[in-house]
Design a protein around this motif. Structure first.
Motif, PDB file in Angstrom:
ATOM      1  N   LEU A 139     -23.501 -21.626   1.399  1.00 53.01           N
ATOM      2  CA  LEU A 139     -22.716 -21.171   0.319  1.00 53.01           C
ATOM      3  C   LEU A 139     -22.702 -19.821   0.090  1.00 53.01           C
ATOM      4  O   LEU A 139     -21.588 -19.305  -0.778  1.00 53.01           O
ATOM      5  N   HIS A 148     -17.581 -23.654   6.656  1.00 54.01           N
ATOM      6  CA  HIS A 148     -18.457 -22.812   6.073  1.00 54.01           C
ATOM      7  C   HIS A 148     -20.004 -22.954   6.558  1.00 54.01           C
ATOM      8  O   HIS A 148     -20.276 -24.074   6.506  1.00 54.01           O
ATOM      9  N   ALA A 194     -21.532 -19.185  -8.035  1.00 58.09           N
ATOM     10  CA  ALA A 194     -22.435 -18.522  -6.889  1.00 58.09           C
ATOM     11  C   ALA A 194     -23.848 -18.919  -7.530  1.00 58.09           C
ATOM     12  O   ALA A 194     -24.832 -19.457  -6.832  1.00 58.09           O
ATOM     13  N   ASP A 195     -24.097 -18.549  -8.918  1.00 53.59           N
ATOM     14  CA  ASP A 195     -25.281 -18.708  -9.469  1.00 53.59           C
ATOM     15  C   ASP A 195     -25.594 -20.012  -9.600  1.00 53.59           C
ATOM     16  O   ASP A 195     -26.817 -20.778  -9.193  1.00 53.59           O
ATOM     17  N   ARG A 248     -11.492 -22.790   8.944  1.00 53.97           N
ATOM     18  CA  ARG A 248     -11.890 -21.935   8.133  1.00 53.97           C
ATOM     19  C   ARG A 248     -10.929 -21.462   6.909  1.00 53.97           C
ATOM     20  O   ARG A 248     -11.387 -21.331   5.895  1.00 53.97           O
ATOM     21  N   LEU A 249      -9.783 -21.490   7.232  1.00 50.29           N
ATOM     22  CA  LEU A 249      -8.706 -21.214   6.464  1.00 50.29           C
ATOM     23  C   LEU A 249      -8.539 -22.169   5.469  1.00 50.29           C
ATOM     24  O   LEU A 249      -8.463 -21.922   4.326  1.00 50.29           O
ATOM     25  N   LEU A 250      -8.711 -23.640   5.835  1.00 49.14           N
ATOM     26  CA  LEU A 250      -8.853 -24.511   4.754  1.00 49.14           C
ATOM     27  C   LEU A 250     -10.285 -24.954   4.154  1.00 49.14           C
ATOM     28  O   LEU A 250     -10.329 -25.721   2.941  1.00 49.14           O
ATOM     29  N   GLY A 251     -10.948 -23.862   4.489  1.00 50.38           N
ATOM     30  CA  GLY A 251     -12.391 -23.560   3.429  1.00 50.38           C
ATOM     31  C   GLY A 251     -13.458 -24.826   4.122  1.00 50.38           C
ATOM     32  O   GLY A 251     -14.320 -25.204   3.304  1.00 50.38           O
ATOM     33  N   ALA A 301     -24.567 -22.652  -7.856  1.00 49.13           N
ATOM     34  CA  ALA A 301     -24.716 -23.137  -6.617  1.00 49.13           C
ATOM     35  C   ALA A 301     -26.159 -22.688  -5.955  1.00 49.13           C
ATOM     36  O   ALA A 301     -27.010 -23.577  -5.530  1.00 49.13           O
ATOM     37  N   ARG A 302     -26.532 -21.701  -6.103  1.00 47.37           N
ATOM     38  CA  ARG A 302     -27.666 -21.106  -5.608  1.00 47.37           C
ATOM     39  C   ARG A 302     -29.014 -21.788  -6.386  1.00 47.37           C
ATOM     40  O   ARG A 302     -29.938 -22.144  -5.844  1.00 47.37           O
ATOM     41  N   LYS A 309     -23.209  -9.465 -10.104  1.00 46.58           N
ATOM     42  CA  LYS A 309     -22.836 -10.778  -9.479  1.00 46.58           C
ATOM     43  C   LYS A 309     -22.397 -10.580  -7.933  1.00 46.58           C
ATOM     44  O   LYS A 309     -21.894 -11.596  -7.353  1.00 46.58           O
ATOM     45  N   LEU A 338     -23.189 -16.768 -16.040  1.00 41.49           N
ATOM     46  CA  LEU A 338     -23.353 -17.574 -14.880  1.00 41.49           C
ATOM     47  C   LEU A 338     -22.080 -18.063 -14.084  1.00 41.49           C
ATOM     48  O   LEU A 338     -21.271 -18.247 -14.584  1.00 41.49           O
ATOM     49  N   THR A 339     -22.325 -17.429 -12.789  1.00 43.89           N
ATOM     50  CA  THR A 339     -21.118 -17.597 -11.996  1.00 43.89           C
ATOM     51  C   THR A 339     -21.243 -19.035 -11.174  1.00 43.89           C
ATOM     52  O   THR A 339     -22.452 -19.415 -11.187  1.00 43.89           O
ATOM     53  N   ALA A 365     -10.559 -24.775  -0.864  1.00 41.90           N
ATOM     54  CA  ALA A 365     -10.220 -23.997   0.381  1.00 41.90           C
ATOM     55  C   ALA A 365     -11.312 -22.993   0.432  1.00 41.90           C
ATOM     56  O   ALA A 365     -12.486 -23.180   0.405  1.00 41.90           O
ATOM     57  N   ARG A 366     -10.831 -21.629   0.723  1.00 38.52           N
ATOM     58  CA  ARG A 366     -11.790 -20.616   0.838  1.00 38.52           C
ATOM     59  C   ARG A 366     -12.069 -19.946  -0.425  1.00 38.52           C
ATOM     60  O   ARG A 366     -13.078 -19.013  -0.468  1.00 38.52           O
ATOM     61  N   ARG A 380     -17.495 -29.587  -3.599  1.00 44.26           N
ATOM     62  CA  ARG A 380     -18.891 -28.968  -3.342  1.00 44.26           C
ATOM     63  C   ARG A 380     -18.635 -27.321  -3.150  1.00 44.26           C
ATOM     64  O   ARG A 380     -18.911 -26.734  -2.420  1.00 44.26           O
ATOM     65  N   GLY A 381     -18.161 -26.678  -4.555  1.00 41.02           N
ATOM     66  CA  GLY A 381     -18.287 -25.285  -4.497  1.00 41.02           C
ATOM     67  C   GLY A 381     -17.204 -24.367  -3.951  1.00 41.02           C
ATOM     68  O   GLY A 381     -17.124 -23.137  -4.369  1.00 41.02           O
ATOM     69  N   ARG A 382     -15.973 -25.171  -3.313  1.00 42.58           N
ATOM     70  CA  ARG A 382     -14.931 -24.385  -2.909  1.00 42.58           C
ATOM     71  C   ARG A 382     -13.581 -25.102  -2.942  1.00 42.58           C
ATOM     72  O   ARG A 382     -13.798 -26.199  -2.692  1.00 42.58           O
ATOM     73  N   ASP A 434     -18.530 -15.805   2.614  1.00 43.17           N
ATOM     74  CA  ASP A 434     -17.329 -15.632   2.282  1.00 43.17           C
ATOM     75  C   ASP A 434     -17.391 -15.417   0.700  1.00 43.17           C
ATOM     76  O   ASP A 434     -16.323 -15.505   0.123  1.00 43.17           O
ATOM     77  N   ARG A 451     -29.430 -25.291  -5.102  1.00 42.40           N
ATOM     78  CA  ARG A 451     -30.122 -25.282  -3.965  1.00 42.40           C
ATOM     79  C   ARG A 451     -31.513 -24.987  -4.105  1.00 42.40           C
ATOM     80  O   ARG A 451     -32.260 -25.544  -3.303  1.00 42.40           O
ATOM     81  N   HIS A 498     -28.106 -11.636 -19.815  1.00 42.19           N
ATOM     82  CA  HIS A 498     -28.561 -11.573 -18.570  1.00 42.19           C
ATOM     83  C   HIS A 498     -28.612 -10.140 -18.321  1.00 42.19           C
ATOM     84  O   HIS A 498     -27.786  -9.189 -18.463  1.00 42.19           O
ATOM     85  N   ILE A 526     -12.384 -33.842  -0.792  1.00 32.08           N
ATOM     86  CA  ILE A 526     -12.722 -32.926   0.146  1.00 32.08           C
ATOM     87  C   ILE A 526     -13.417 -31.635  -0.389  1.00 32.08           C
ATOM     88  O   ILE A 526     -14.435 -31.324  -0.260  1.00 32.08           O
ATOM     89  N   TYR A 527     -12.736 -31.167  -1.528  1.00 30.83           N
ATOM     90  CA  TYR A 527     -13.160 -29.769  -2.291  1.00 30.83           C
ATOM     91  C   TYR A 527     -13.989 -30.179  -3.417  1.00 30.83           C
ATOM     92  O   TYR A 527     -13.454 -30.034  -4.640  1.00 30.83           O
ATOM     93  N   GLY A 574     -23.306 -12.889  -4.585  1.00 31.83           N
ATOM     94  CA  GLY A 574     -24.052 -14.039  -5.165  1.00 31.83           C
ATOM     95  C   GLY A 574     -25.199 -13.580  -5.705  1.00 31.83           C
ATOM     96  O   GLY A 574     -26.360 -14.387  -6.101  1.00 31.83           O
ATOM     97  N   TRP A 605     -17.867 -28.455  -8.521  1.00 33.19           N
ATOM     98  CA  TRP A 605     -19.095 -29.021  -8.135  1.00 33.19           C
ATOM     99  C   TRP A 605     -19.035 -30.384  -8.660  1.00 33.19           C
ATOM    100  O   TRP A 605     -19.524 -30.459  -9.732  1.00 33.19           O
TER     101      TRP A 605
END
Lengths: 429, 498
Positions: B364, B361, A400-401, B355-358, A403-404, B430, A397-398, A305-306, A301-303, B367, A407, B452, A298-299, B433, A139
């Motif tokens: 957040l 979505h 995902a944590d 989607r394959l290229l991400g 990013a959440r 986790k 913290l992951t 690719a997938r 913000r959190g990702r 996936d 937000r 935690h 491009i990548y 998420g 990020w």
């Protein structure tokens, strides 16, 4: 916004010094795989712009693989690398290290070739700094400070919701949002507004955004002309390059797994040889060029690719482009990380790693390879090297944590919100 | 290439069925004391091991199954070069590495050092006895016949709880279905959506798995002693396949605190109906077995045509994206998230590429969960201890029923299937998420670094304010466990020949 940058100092370990260095690095941990953030050598916790950092000894046990490619690697250096990711410029980070942990770093780098104890530590480190071929930041712009503040915000909001549950139940989500926002304004926790984006960074990013596609456009005719020859040569190599994927030795796996799963996030360091010859190297350089563009534009913000579980990652050429180092910080156990690689981004892994010695057979750089599940897993594990010291500024913290939490903060600070949005915002807490 | 259904006579019956109609069962953990005598015994009993073929052909009133640990193979005198062909986690064992124990959540009260069996003293052989009636007499007869080659390390008797597990929920409602006829081609666009029909190679070694590949197992030179009686490996015709038609059997003894479970729940809710609703939210199913998530109209591959199966298993969580019906952290949502290869399921080629290229979505939280088909197990567990219902459990003078589950599952890749499910889905704080909660039934509640917590449970509400329960105690303690190999019949005779 404060952009992130990465630093890496690499120096060959002096002959006979490796054992002593390993013992010294071990003193920075409370147990194997668990760093003491306040250790005497490099007290990482004191550096509040530092996200992650590691010391790794790059002792490659797979060099003999080169024989199957008809060549050898004479007198390979054993590298010590010190690398990490930070907020703001890397040069300033190194200066801070030299200032606040100079004695410890001097003891560590004293095991390396060409180090003189009386000399200028910062200059020495700068002289051995290595820029990655590609770096990835989960990020862009999210600082350590922001991460910590937003985690505290999440905890506080969750606590306030829990304590006032009976009263909140009867109120509309918008009303609950309004009250919580007011409580944060009044009682904290404090949220620092983002710093202005440095102009040179922005200008260079915009230049890159325009420049790379433009360059690709200009090069396009040459690619079209060259494609048949490239593909012919590629297939010739792909069908004949030796595949070296024995099951990694149990002792090797043990030396790695003992360091893993102490936190929700793990480190990964892997070292390998680039397939000999200019064909693979140039292919790789081109792929990194495009990949760097994607991680910059491009990548961000959190990702990647997938794959959303990587905090920071980088590929670095070593030994005059003969070897490649891959380092990442990822959430979950190694098995789930590798499964993500295989099931979500096999094509991406193939693009890069199929240019490495021994990689499972690919087709046209994209398919096969990582899809050979076990062969791929063995390949990665075999090329992985133990990371002697690894620090992360926000254990537990992951991505995902993070990013959440971001937000949640955005929602908290939102000027206008409708009922449904407020409901979703509350559900995130 | 032979399809799995042409080899039913070589496959132990447990792959086909959990022997639900054989209500009595006892598991014996044996140690080899004399290799030659043990092999002679194995030769004798291998004739009476129940196979899928038998189950399909005739009524079976009692059944015996045999599995071995890596230590057991060594004790029988199997060459280490042969054993080395099995998977690393099988050779190392369930408690073989601290790292593995961390990943499985076997720490604190569930640490292997406290186990009743397994860990420090690995069993060698697992002998499973199932019977319609008169199990005890048969059991005695079996033990008498062990001779001087084997000693009983532990007897694990079971209780017929009428298909329920000790907390009172129907167990084993959802199982993957094996594609015995070998028709399924994995990895097509059909797999973008969740399916329940899986290639045999996910459970049986020597057959193609969901990657269309063969999972590693010992492949022997036909010149090696005993190897000639094994079949040719499908992926390596020059060698013989010792793994063929065998499966890894994971067994764990899970002690369930039935009183503690219902008392904790009773402390959260006053009315019995609310208590049941909370327990059902933790499980993800009604006590009757129906899922909390809504069933859907379109069929799911590998579910049905049996009406009960459709009623209970024709659903995914796509219809419950906000977790309002079934909480994200509910046990069955963790154990099988019912995800396809890509969120959004089937779609056009362009959408798929994006989607394959991400890049496509929605938000957040999408996936985050891996695709289900690579992480499924066949469950074959049995209960033990006394069965008490929740009303009894709530009485202050209720005796400890010492109940629990012998968790048993079959899979072809322990790391990718059992260990992954346990680590990434069940005990992960986790999962999907979330933060601060592990599996409401299985979690060990140990905090993570930086304090935690993992002892919460959350239930999203339509109002937006999630209902959150903190301070769940551990309801389950691991008291034993081991990784076994449940060989095909030819392989079993190979082990017996020595």
């Amino acid at each position: 916004m404060t952009p992130q940058s990465c630093f890496m100092v690499a120096a060959p370990i002096a002959p006979g010094q490796e054992t002593g260095l390993r013992a010294l690095l071990a003193t920075m941990n409370t147990a194997p795989g668990a760093v003491d953030p306040n250790n005497a050598l490099v007290p990482f916790a004191r550096f509040d712009r530092l996200h992650v950092a590691r010391f790794v000894i790059l002792h490659d046990e797979t060099l003999d693989d080169l024989r199957l490619y008809g060549t050898t690697f004479e007198n390979p250096p054993v590298w010590l690398v010190f690398l990490g990711d930070c907020d703001g410029p890397a040069e300033a980070m190194l200066a801070e290290f030299a200032a606040l942990a100079g004695a410890g770093l001097t003891r560590i780098f004293g095991h390396c070739e060409g180090f003189s104890r009386g000399g200028d530590l910062l200059a020495w480190m700068q002289g051995r700094s290595v820029t990655p071929a590609t770096q990835y930041v989960n990020w862009v712009g999210r600082t350590v400070r922001q991460i910590r503040e937003e985690a505290a915000l999440h905890a506080a909001l969750r606590d306030r919701l829990q304590r006032g549950a009976a009263a909140f139940e009867a109120q509309s989500p918008l009303e609950v949002h309004r009250q919580l926002a007011a409580s944060v304004r009044q009682d904290g926790p404090p949220l620092t507004p983002p710093a202005p984006t440095p102009f040179p960074w922005l200008a260079s990013k915009i230049g890159n955004m325009i420049g790379v596609p433009l360059a690709l456009l200009v090069l396009l005719p040459f690619f079209v002309l060259g494609a048949p020859f490239f593909l012919w040569e590629l297939r010739r190599r792909e069908t004949s390059d030796a595949v070296i994927v024995p099951r990694p030795a149990p002792e090797h796996v043990h030396s790695l797994s003992v360091l893993e799963d102490h936190d929700v996030t793990n480190q990964f360091s892997a070292f390998g040889i680039v397939k000999p010859g200019r064909f693979r190297l140039w292919t790789l350089l081109f792929i990194f060029w495009v990949l760097s563009f994607s991680t910059r534009q491009i990548y961000t913000r959190g990702r990647l690719a997938r794959v959303g579980t990587i905090h920071f990652a980088r590929w670095v050429f070593m030994d005059d482009h003969r070897r490649l180092l891959f380092c990442s910080n990822y959430d979950g156990s190694l098995d789930s990380y590798m499964d993500d690689f295989i099931n979500k981004v096999a094509f991406g892994l193939n693009l890069v790693f199929s240019n490495g010695v021994g990689y499972p057979r690919t087709k046209f750089l994209l398919s096969g390879g990582a899809q050979e599940e076990l062969a791929f897993k063995y390949f990665l594990r075999r090329h992985q090297v133990p990371t002697q010291v690894w620090y992360k500024a926000y254990p537990g913290l992951t991505t995902a944590d993070l990013a959440r939490n971001t937000r949640i903060r955005e929602g908290l600070e939102a000027q206008t919100m409708i009922e449904a949005e407020a409901g979703r915002w509350l559900a995130m807490i | 290439m032979a399809t799995p259904n042409s080899e039913f006579a070589d496959i132990q019956g447990l792959l086909w069925s959990g022997y639900g109609s054989l209500k009595q069962a006892c598991f014996l953990l044996l140690r080899v004391t004399d290799a030659a005598a043990a092999r002679a015994w194995l030769r004798d009993v291998s004739e009476s091991v129940a196979t899928v073929e038998q189950l399909r052909r005739e009524h079976v009133g009692r059944a015996m199954q045999i599995a071995l640990t890596a230590d057991g193979m060594r004790a029988l005198g199997v060459a280490s070069t042969v054993i080395d062909g099995f998977s690393a986690e099988f050779i190392s064992g369930m408690a073989g590495e601290e790292g593995r124990s961390r990943r499985l959540g076997d720490v604190a009260a569930s640490a292997p050092s406290l186990w009743r069996w397994g860990g420090a003293q690995e069993p060698h052989i697992l002998l499973m006895l199932y019977a319609e009636e008169n199990l005890d007499a048969w059991h005695l007869q079996i033990e008498a016949g062990l001779g001087n080659g084997l000693a009983v390390l532990h007897r694990l008797p079971t209780t017929d709880m009428g298909g329920m597990e000790p907390f009172g929920f129907i167990d084993g409602v959802s199982q993957p279905r094996i594609d015995w006829s070998g028709e399924r081609v994995p990895g097509t666009s059909a797999d973008l959506e969740y399916g329940n029909l899986l290639t045999a190679g996910e459970f049986l070694l020597g057959h193609r798995n969901e990657y269309g590949r063969y999972t590693d197992r010992p492949l022997l030179d036909p010149a090696q002693p005993g190897a000639a009686s094994l079949v040719v490996a499908e992926d390596d015709p020059a060698r013989r396949d010792l793994g063929r038609n065998g499966s890894y059997l994971v067994m764990r003894e899970l002690a369930q605190d039935v009183r503690g479970f219902w008392r904790f729940i009773a402390a959260q809710a006053v009315h019995d109906g609310d208590r049941i609703a909370l327990a059902e939210a933790m499980v993800g199913r009604l006590m009757s077995g129906d899922a909390l998530a809504p069933t859907r109209g379109q069929p799911i591959r590998g579910v049905g045509p049996n009406e009960l199966d459709i009623a209970r298993n024709q659903f995914t969580y796509d219809e419950d994206r906000d977790g309002l019906r079934c909480p994200f952290g509910a046990h069955i949502r963790r154990a099988n998230p019912r995800t396809g290869d890509m969120p959004g399921g089937r779609q056009g080629l362009v959408t798929r590429l994006i989607r394959l290229l991400g890049l496509g979505h929605q938000d957040l939280s999408e996936d985050l969960i891996a695709t289900s088909r690579f992480h499924r197990i066949l469950r074959r567990g049995r209960e033990f201890g006394d069965r008490i219902d929740r009303q009894v459990a709530l009485r202050p003078d209720a005796p400890d029923p010492r109940g629990g589950l012998y968790f048993i599952c079959l899979n072809a890749n322990i790391a990718r299937q059992f260990e992954f499910i346990q680590n990434a889905w069940l005990i992960s704080a986790k999962f999907d998420g979330m933060s601060g909660e592990a599996d409401p039934l299985l979690g060990n509640r140990e905090p993570m670094p930086a304090d935690h917590r993992t002892d919460g449970f959350s239930m999203p509400q339509p109002s937006g304010v999630t209902r959150r329960i903190d301070g769940l105690p551990a309801f389950i303690t691991v008291r034993g466990g081991a990784y076994f190999f449940l060989p095909g019949l030819r392989a079993l005779r190979y082990f017996a020949a020595g």
